[in-house]
Enzyme design. Structure first.
Site, PDB file in Angstrom:
ATOM      1  N   CYS B 110       0.707  -1.213   0.014  1.00 33.49           N
ATOM      2  CA  CYS B 110       0.124  -0.044  -0.026  1.00 33.49           C
ATOM      3  C   CYS B 110       0.701   1.261   0.020  1.00 33.49           C
ATOM      4  O   CYS B 110       1.483   1.654  -1.058  1.00 33.49           O
ATOM      5  CB  CYS B 110      -1.111  -0.031   1.253  1.00 33.49           C
ATOM      6  SG  CYS B 110      -2.225   1.047   1.129  1.00 33.49           S
ATOM      7  N   HIS B 219      -3.323  -5.708   1.227  1.00 31.61           N
ATOM      8  CA  HIS B 219      -2.643  -5.922   2.560  1.00 31.61           C
ATOM      9  C   HIS B 219      -2.528  -7.338   2.877  1.00 31.61           C
ATOM     10  O   HIS B 219      -3.716  -7.853   3.743  1.00 31.61           O
ATOM     11  CB  HIS B 219      -3.593  -5.327   3.670  1.00 31.61           C
ATOM     12  CG  HIS B 219      -3.509  -3.807   3.466  1.00 31.61           C
ATOM     13  ND1 HIS B 219      -2.301  -3.233   4.039  1.00 31.61           N
ATOM     14  CD2 HIS B 219      -3.910  -2.631   2.751  1.00 31.61           C
ATOM     15  CE1 HIS B 219      -2.414  -1.751   3.899  1.00 31.61           C
ATOM     16  NE2 HIS B 219      -3.300  -1.731   2.894  1.00 31.61           N
ATOM     17  N   GLU B 221      -0.744  -8.680   5.208  1.00 32.12           N
ATOM     18  CA  GLU B 221      -0.619  -8.619   6.517  1.00 32.12           C
ATOM     19  C   GLU B 221      -2.039  -8.609   7.004  1.00 32.12           C
ATOM     20  O   GLU B 221      -2.245  -9.113   8.535  1.00 32.12           O
ATOM     21  CB  GLU B 221       0.480  -7.745   7.058  1.00 32.12           C
ATOM     22  CG  GLU B 221      -0.301  -6.156   7.335  1.00 32.12           C
ATOM     23  CD  GLU B 221      -0.542  -5.695   6.029  1.00 32.12           C
ATOM     24  OE1 GLU B 221      -0.362  -6.217   5.018  1.00 32.12           O
ATOM     25  OE2 GLU B 221      -0.870  -4.214   5.856  1.00 32.12           O
TER      26      GLU B 221
END
Lengths: 769, 259
Positions: B110, B219, B221
């Site tokens: 990002c 994302h 994560e």
């Protein structure tokens, strides 16, 4: 840096004030009443200086002083049982209350309004609402972990609603997303009563270890007072007094300059910077600067401490060097904090500021004089007892009386009204009614809004919108977490403020229990019209009485909140809207219960009983009717239901649970089906027979104390035994049907989930793009 | 340098080979305004590695074996996303290490992707989403290249679901650059089913020519732990842990290289 401001304006010193008692002062323009100004003169024994007048005017405003509500709010502190006290670490009065979570963890949360600025300037108003509530949480020593935002706007098709909606949602997203705080839920209600007075409330929750709890007080003579964060500018001057404490009036100039402007980046840095200060135990006391800015921070820190405070105002770092002392004291520039630091920690404090590139300036120190003294280049411009500014403001016993119109409103029930003509009964009509309900402005999917918020950041979000409560993990090792829900129903409260407020609490409580969490604490944001109107004042008094009584029965304390008055345009107030937030605890968030069913063949049970309670309902609202009595409140039943939901979650007896509230069973069945796109077959004959209601009523009544749960086949006996043992009404109403793609309700034409979803999710995009 | 302060710490891994993986040190960079650094560190730990805190003002990378530049709004993104962060002292070290013979693995997520394009480690740029709003949704991606340092644990063509959340996520580059990226297999991820921001050729993530530097807008994560990913939050299918492969990939790569 030094700013050459010496000769830019005449400084009205205390000495000068004593010599010139007859100097005219603009107290009325600052929002003070004659009697209040006279009181200030009496307290000081002389006329106030310009700077003192500025301080008193903001601190004695309705927004900061709670002068109209204080006499009633006392009940929250008085109606407290041992059960309510047992987990309370910090009660009402501090920036936010603190509740014990166990294992050395504590949680703090608070809900606040930012209504008036969000109407005048929706983006910044809503953004700084988030900023302010987050700073309240940091001030307690906590790391903020999530936010929520209950919203109430005007009619969905009114042209001005789009202005407020786009601005407020973008503002909440723009600010909240930049802070790294997941937005885990909220509310969205459209009603023309909020057209000129939208409600933008914001909730933040934070967690900390017990030893990290910080309070806002300035103690220890010789300790240094520091202001850090953003510079002080000319924004938000008089925000609390002239904007938030008066009704809007078309004839007056726009109040836009009274709205603050936010800088979320500065706030994010401030959060991390404060957490590093806490970690190093570098501050003795800390206070955020929100409403009333430096006036509030200095007077509250000083009066909560054990001495006084001396501050040199020219040390304040400014964005605009032309600001007068009064403006500096009143400015509501965002992203600022004030702290008290021991001399030994000054160097370490400065190192943290430098690491995060945060500007700071040392303003003065704590004294033992009991006075708050503010100087301008050494000349005394404020010399007051800080308590008279922060705590001993005027308190009003405003007259209130049950409105003359209340009886007529309560007598006007929905059943049999003109709007009730042609009540749906045939299968096709009922199917159409269910579809219409879930597409209606208040019942439709809110994903258009929530898709603009980050629900993932932090990696601890376990549940978020559209489930009944937002759930965040606190401890990664144990899975300990908290659940939060906010609720209010302005229509119920309009029909009966005492019970309406209790219904708001009951629903938030039920939502939290539905997620599997044990309710622990309450924060409330009381949004009402003008307290100078006896009708409104009665609504407020009744709502507070109702809430405080209900908290005793449910055994959970109010730990903080805020009151927002003057939400009215001309003489027309909003519906009384006590927004109630309930916080609960989950020992392991892995046990949380989502609102939708997934597994084929699971049994669906309806808990609780259904009466003919359509007054104030979404269905009546869609038909343009508002009258009668709100649904009956049975708090003991809510508690019993809560215990069943919590135990069932803890022992793995249910896989889904959804509370019944606005829109009744019809809304709950559709939402539980759409949650994971899994259909069900429902038959309500047993409910109709037992409760003596017709199918329409069973679907659309808003009787309280109910929930729909999905029970695995293997757990059915255990679950029903538990309900029976507790004497709680439970009826098997159907079964999950994963392959069907439809919601089939006996007596209602089959509803395809695709069509329901299109109706449910299409509404907001249709109006707002 | 210290371990990232995660609330309560992360659970210890009992995966096979955990001991060796834990020796792999993955740096996670924090700029002022970075938001997902704790999440990235958690992902590293859940994958079995050791997360190391890196501060933007640090002058050296220490002895990390790879670097993650996480998401957020560095410096508020008030100028242009990533435009200021690229000038941080640590970025020069990262650029040097990524281009060195050792080919330090670097992942930009990002805002991290935006910083990598601003740093010219990756070509192209990100502009505002075509619909002009911040958008948070679970996004299906196709892994187009499973040979990069961050994708070896995926299969080419595999579809994964991970969260996407941004305001400036529309990937753009000139046609020549886009053609070259396609020809060289440097389009690593593509949006499937729905292009959430108007990105050219549905590009969600790319790599440099050597495959050690990867950037993407979604994302990974946020999809590494059961109970906290797209499946649990939104229930649209897939799993909660589709993103974990990014972090196991780089650990596999590091350990395989004889660490």
């Amino acid at each position: 840096m030094s700013i050459d401001t010496t000769k830019k304006f005449n400084i009205d010193t205390v000495e000068n004030a004593a010599k010139t008692p007859d100097t005219g002062l603009p107290w009325a323009e600052l929002g003070l009443k004659q009697n209040e100004f006279d009181e200030i003169v009496k307290v000081l024994g002389r006329r106030p200086t310009g700077a003192e007048l500025a301080m008193y005017s903001v601190m004695w405003s309705e927004h900061c002083s709670y002068k109209s509500s204080k006499n009633h709010l006392r009940q929250f502190g008085q109606k407290v049982t041992e059960e309510m006290k047992k987990d309370m670490l910090v009660g009402i009065g501090e920036n936010a209350g603190v509740t014990n979570l166990g294992d050395g963890w504590a949680v703090t949360f608070k809900i606040e309004s930012h209504n008036s600025p969000s109407f005048v300037e929706p983006y910044q108003g809503a953004a700084t609402g988030i900023g302010g509530i987050v700073r309240d949480i940091i001030s307690m020593g906590a790391r903020p972990v999530a936010v929520m935002d209950p919203l109430r706007f005007g009619a969905i098709d009114h042209p001005d609603t789009a202005r407020v909606m786009h601005g407020a949602v973008a503002g909440i997203g723009g600010y909240g997303n930049s802070l790294g705080l997941p937005n885990i839920g909220g509310e969205m209600v459209f009603d023309s009563v909020y057209q000129g007075n939208p409600l933008v409330n914001a909730l933040a929750v934070g967690v900390m270890r017990h030893e990290d709890i910080r309070l806002a007080n300035a103690s220890g003579k010789g300790n240094k007072v520091v202001l850090f964060g953003a510079r002080t500018g000319g924004d938000g001057i008089g925000g609390a007094s002239v904007l938030a404490s008066e009704s809007f009036d078309d004839t007056k100039p726009s109040k836009r300059p009274a709205v603050q402007v936010g800088d979320p980046f500065a706030e994010k840095v401030l959060i991390e910077c404060c957490l590093e200060l806490f970690k190093g135990s570098l501050v003795e006391g800390i206070q955020d600067l929100g409403a009333a800015g430096i006036s509030c921070a200095t007077s509250e820190l000083a009066s909560n401490g054990d001495g006084g405070m001396q501050v040199e105002l020219t040390s304040v770092l400014l964005r605009d060097p032309t600001l007068t002392p009064g403006e500096i004291l009143m400015s509501e520039s965002q992203e600022r904090m004030m702290a008290v630091v021991t001399p030994e920690n000054v160097e370490a404090f400065e190192a943290v500021m430098d690491k995060w590139a945060v500007e700071y300036s040392w303003l003065g120190e704590v004294t033992d004089t009991g006075r708050l003294i503010i100087t301008w280049e050494g000349d005394v411009i404020v010399d007051v007892d800080p308590r008279t500014v922060a705590h001993d403001g005027p308190v009003y016993d405003r007259p209130y009386a049950r409105p003359e119109w209340q009886d007529a409103v309560q007598a006007d029930t929905f059943t049999g009204s003109v709007q009730d003509a042609g009540r749906p009964a045939a299968p096709a009509e009922l199917a159409k009614a269910v579809t219409e309900l879930v597409a209606s402005p208040n019942m439709c999917s809110k994903s258009w809004i929530t898709d603009q918020y980050d629900r993932y950041v932090g990696g601890n979000t376990s549940m978020a919108f559209p489930d009944d409560a937002g759930v965040v993990r606190v401890d990664e090792e144990t899975g300990l977490g908290v659940a939060l829900a906010t609720d209010a129903n302005g229509r119920y409260t309009y029909l009966d403020p005492y019970h309406g407020a209790q219904l708001a609490l009951a629903e938030a409580y039920r939502n939290v229990a539905t997620s599997g969490a044990v309710p622990m604490a309450v924060s409330d944001c009381l949004n009402f019209g003008s307290p100078e109107d006896p009708d409104v004042m009665w609504q407020l008094a009744e709502a507070i009485r109702g809430l405080s009584d209900a908290c005793m029965v449910l055994g959970i304390p109010v730990t903080g909140g805020n009151v927002s008055l003057y939400n009215q345009t001309g003489t027309t107030p909003i519906h009384p809207s006590p927004v109630v937030a309930v916080l609960g605890k989950l020992d392991d968030v892995a046990r949380r219960t989502p609102s939708g069913w997934r597994e084929d063949g699971q049994a669906i049970y309806l808990l609780g009983t259904t009466g003919a309670e359509l007054d104030g309902s979404e269905w009546a609202n869609m038909r343009g009717h508002l009258g009668g009595q709100p649904p009956e409140v049975d708090l003991e039943a809510e508690r019993a239901l809560g215990e069943i939901l919590i135990n069932a979650s803890r022992d793995g007896m249910i896989d889904s649970a959804h509370d019944l509230s606005e829109g009744g069973l019809a809304a709950a069945l559709v939402e539980s089906s759409l949650r994971y796109g899994v259909g069900a077959r429902i038959a309500l004959q047993d409910v109709l027979d037992r409760d003596g209601v017709d199918l329409f009523t069973a679907l659309f009544s808003e009787s309280q104390g109910r929930a729909v749960v999905g029970v695995p086949r293997s757990e059915e006996v255990r679950f029903t035994d538990m309900c029976t043992a507790r004497g709680f009404a439970h009826t098997r109403i159907g079964v999950v049907d994963a392959a069907s793609g439809t919601l089939e309700i006996n007596g209602v034409e089959a509803l395809s989930l695709d069509a329901l979803r299109e109706a449910h999710e299409g509404t907001l995009p249709k109006y707002f793009g | 340098m210290t371990e990232l302060p995660l609330i309560g710490g992360a659970p210890a891994s009992d995966a096979p080979g955990a001991g060796r993986l834990a020796g792999a040190r993955i740096g996670v960079v924090t700029f002022p305004g970075t938001l997902d650094d704790r999440d990235a560190a958690r992902a590293v730990r859940l994958a079995g590695g050791t997360a190391v805190e890196l501060w933007h003002g640090d002058s050296g990378l220490g002895d990390v074996d790879a670097v993650i530049i996480p998401g957020g709004f560095s410096y508020g993104d008030y100028l242009r996303a990533g435009a200021i962060a690229r000038f941080a002292p640590l970025m020069s070290r990262i650029i040097d290490a990524a281009n060195s013979d050792a080919r330090l693995p670097v992942l930009g997520i990002c805002n991290g992707f935006q910083i990598l394009t601003e740093s010219h480690l990756l070509p192209g740029s990100m502009i505002k989403n075509d619909h002009l709003k911040f958008l948070c949704r679970d996004q299906v991606l196709r892994v187009e290249n499973s040979n990069t340092a961050w994708t070896v644990d995926y299969e080419a063509g595999q579809e994964i679901t991970i969260p996407l959340k941004n305001q400036d996520g529309q990937y753009i580059a000139d046609e020549k650059t886009l053609d070259a990226l396609e020809a060289e297999g440097r389009v690593v991820f593509r949006y499937v089913g729905f292009n959430p921001n108007g990105s050219r050729r549905d590009i969600a993530g790319i790599s440099n020519a050597a495959g050690n530097v990867v950037g993407l807008m979604p994302h990974p994560e946020h999809a590494v732990e059961p109970g906290f990913g797209p499946e649990s939050l939104d229930g649209i299918g897939g799993s909660d842990t589709d993103g974990l492969g990014f972090f196991t990939s780089v650990l596999t790569k590091i350990v395989g290289a004889g660490k």
